[in-house]
Design a protein around this motif. Structure first.
Motif, short mmCIF file in Angstrom:
data_model
loop_
_atom_site.label_atom_id
_atom_site.label_comp_id
_atom_site.label_asym_id
_atom_site.label_seq_id
_atom_site.Cartn_x
_atom_site.Cartn_y
_atom_site.Cartn_z
N GLU A 103 66.85 43.96 36.40
CA GLU A 103 68.31 43.90 36.23
C GLU A 103 68.67 43.23 34.91
O GLU A 103 69.59 43.67 34.21
CB GLU A 103 68.92 43.13 37.40
N ASP A 120 68.37 45.63 31.99
CA ASP A 120 69.13 46.87 32.06
C ASP A 120 69.75 47.22 30.71
O ASP A 120 70.44 46.41 30.09
CB ASP A 120 70.23 46.73 33.12
N GLN A 165 64.04 55.28 38.06
CA GLN A 165 64.86 54.18 37.55
C GLN A 165 65.71 53.52 38.65
O GLN A 165 66.76 52.94 38.39
CB GLN A 165 65.78 54.65 36.42
N ALA A 175 68.76 50.95 37.19
CA ALA A 175 68.72 50.30 35.88
C ALA A 175 68.09 51.25 34.87
O ALA A 175 67.14 51.97 35.19
CB ALA A 175 67.91 49.00 35.94
N VAL A 234 65.96 51.25 31.83
CA VAL A 234 65.07 50.31 31.16
C VAL A 234 63.90 51.04 30.53
O VAL A 234 63.30 51.92 31.16
CB VAL A 234 64.52 49.26 32.16
#
Length: 468
Positions: free
Chosen positions: A222, A225, A252, A265, A267
């Motif tokens: 998180e 993100d 994701q 998220a 990433v």
């Protein structure tokens, strides 16, 4: 990213934090405040401070637990513990865990300001990734690869290389050059977190999900993100956590520990390991599907022995970096030659630590061979390569039944007061201590450096009376 670096102060005494913010105010950095462990960890995730002033006793956490988490998450941040209690044993434990210093209240503000300024100067000097300094062909090739990959749409990158080669620097450079450069770069050492906490650190956890989870909190995914999550030592993840990571890489999406609701998220994942993951797959310690998912864009980070042309450049760089006052170290030609001949099993990290040691002992001087510490000369000499060190250790741990079968003569030779045995034990002890120093006391990495099993190293530590 052009924003100023951040100094983070974590203390539950609101008036104290405000006073420190005024006393330490500077145009060179921003100051952020937090008043409990949860708020401080969240701020650390978001701000990536160059330095943290951390109170020993926070209302929502055990004394050293926040330090442990911060050391894991922010390997490059300097953490200074603050306490009104002056507990020496706690101070020692804090330093062992990774704290840079320990100060007692009330503070000497002038000294604290000097410490902050010195830390900031070190950060500014090291803003260029030392692990990527080099003019050798392999480093030029690596630089080209990193630039191409950084600007690609590849979401998963795997950095492969020995311990100490600069994988973290490469990950940082990949992030810096990418379009995500102004977004979060979150780093976690998967080997440093206890198995029970690793999943919660990565994916977050709901209140009551496990003992001690007094409130819901987000995880590193998180926090990353929109940016990059760097998973160092990814080969150390447990199989259940590997399964959850694989699921996240596929879509994701992830589910915090204890939650029935999925989160999403965006990433980029950069993973790194010094393990042979194919061997780990064959041994059932690493999932094959995760390996192939991570191995989309593998990048080899060369060892220092593969780029010996860069050794003198790195010597000069670190000598200047650790110039505490006056002029930097210089090196006699014989020392430079010795550095070229040495195998550097700890790679860049070992070279950096060694130059720092010399800078402390001989500030501004010309380093000659006589100034090199005895333990380094022993490793540089008859047991300079990792294979030779490994052979020496392996030879010394052969079962004594092999010797005992040779009769009384062998028994006399192996007697504890035999001078030859004592000498060999001393040499072996020096070699093991050297390996532990170069790996920061990490027994698993020291065993890899010596090319013996962790259990064999543990037996040698016990037999030789080495406390670690």
């Amino acid at each position: 990213m052009s924003q100023k670096p951040t100094l983070l102060i974590i203390d539950d005494e609101v008036n104290l934090t405000r006073s420190l913010k005024i006393a330490l105010k500077s145009q060179d950095y921003e100051i952020a405040l937090a008043h409990d462990a949860a708020e401080g960890l969240a701020a650390a995730h978001a701000l990536r401070p160059f330095m943290i002033l951390l109170d020993l006793r926070l209302p929502d956490s055990d004394d050293l637990k926040p330090l442990s988490r911060l050391c894991t998450l922010l390997a490059d941040s300097k953490i200074v513990m603050m306490s009104a209690h002056g507990d020496i044993s706690t101070a020692v434990e804090a330093v062992k865990m990774g704290a840079s210093d320990f100060v007692t209240k009330p503070f000497d503000v002038a000294q604290l300001r000097q410490s902050v300024s010195q830390c900031l100067a070190e950060v500014q000097v090291t803003s260029h990734c030392s692990g990527l300094i080099g003019q050798s062909p392999v480093m030029e090739k690596l630089a080209r690869e990193l630039t191409l990959i950084a600007n690609s749409h590849t979401r998963t990158i795997l950095l492969l290389g020995e311990s100490g080669t600069g994988k973290t620097a490469a990950a940082s450079e990949l992030h810096r050059q990418s379009q995500l450069g102004d977004k979060p770069f979150i780093e976690v050492n998967c080997a440093a977190l206890p198995e029970a906490l690793l999943e919660a650190e990565l994916f977050g956890a709901e209140k009551g999900a496990y003992t001690g989870a007094h409130r819901s909190r987000g995880g590193l995914i998180e926090a990353a993100d929109g940016g990059t999550l760097f998973l160092d030592e990814v080969g150390e993840l447990t199989l259940p956590t590997q399964a959850k990571l694989l699921s996240f890489l596929e879509n994701q999406r992830y589910r915090p520990v204890g939650s029935a609701t999925e989160k999403q998220a965006d990433v980029r994942i950069i993973a790194a390991t010094n393990l042979h993951l194919r061997n780990a797959m064959e041994e059932g310690r690493f999932r094959s599907d995760l390996f192939y998912r991570l191995n989309v864009m593998p990048v080899h980070i060369p060892s220092l022995s593969e780029r010996r042309e860069d050794i003198h450049l790195l010597m000069t760089y670190f000598a200047d970096r650790f110039r505490f006052s006056g002029k930097a170290l210089s090196f006699a030609e014989t020392v430079t030659e010795a550095f070229y001949q040495y195998s550097w099993p700890g790679n860049i990290r070992e070279l950096r630590n060694f130059i720092e040691r010399l800078s402390v002992l001989y500030p501004g001087q010309v380093i000659t061979t006589e100034m090199l510490p005895p333990d380094w000369q022993i490793v540089r000499g008859e047991t300079s390569s990792r294979q030779e060190v490994s052979t020496a250790i392996h030879t010394s741990i052969q079962p004594q039944t092999d010797v005992a079968s040779c009769g009384q003569l062998a028994s006399d030779a192996m007697a504890p007061n035999n001078p030859v045995v004592s000498h060999l034990a001393n040499e072996e002890k020096k070699i093991i201590l050297h390996a532990l120093r170069e790996t920061g006391g990490h027994k698993g990495n020291a065993a890899k450096l010596l090319q013996i099993s962790r259990h064999a190293l543990k037996r040698r530590l016990q037999k030789l009376g080495i406390q670690s």
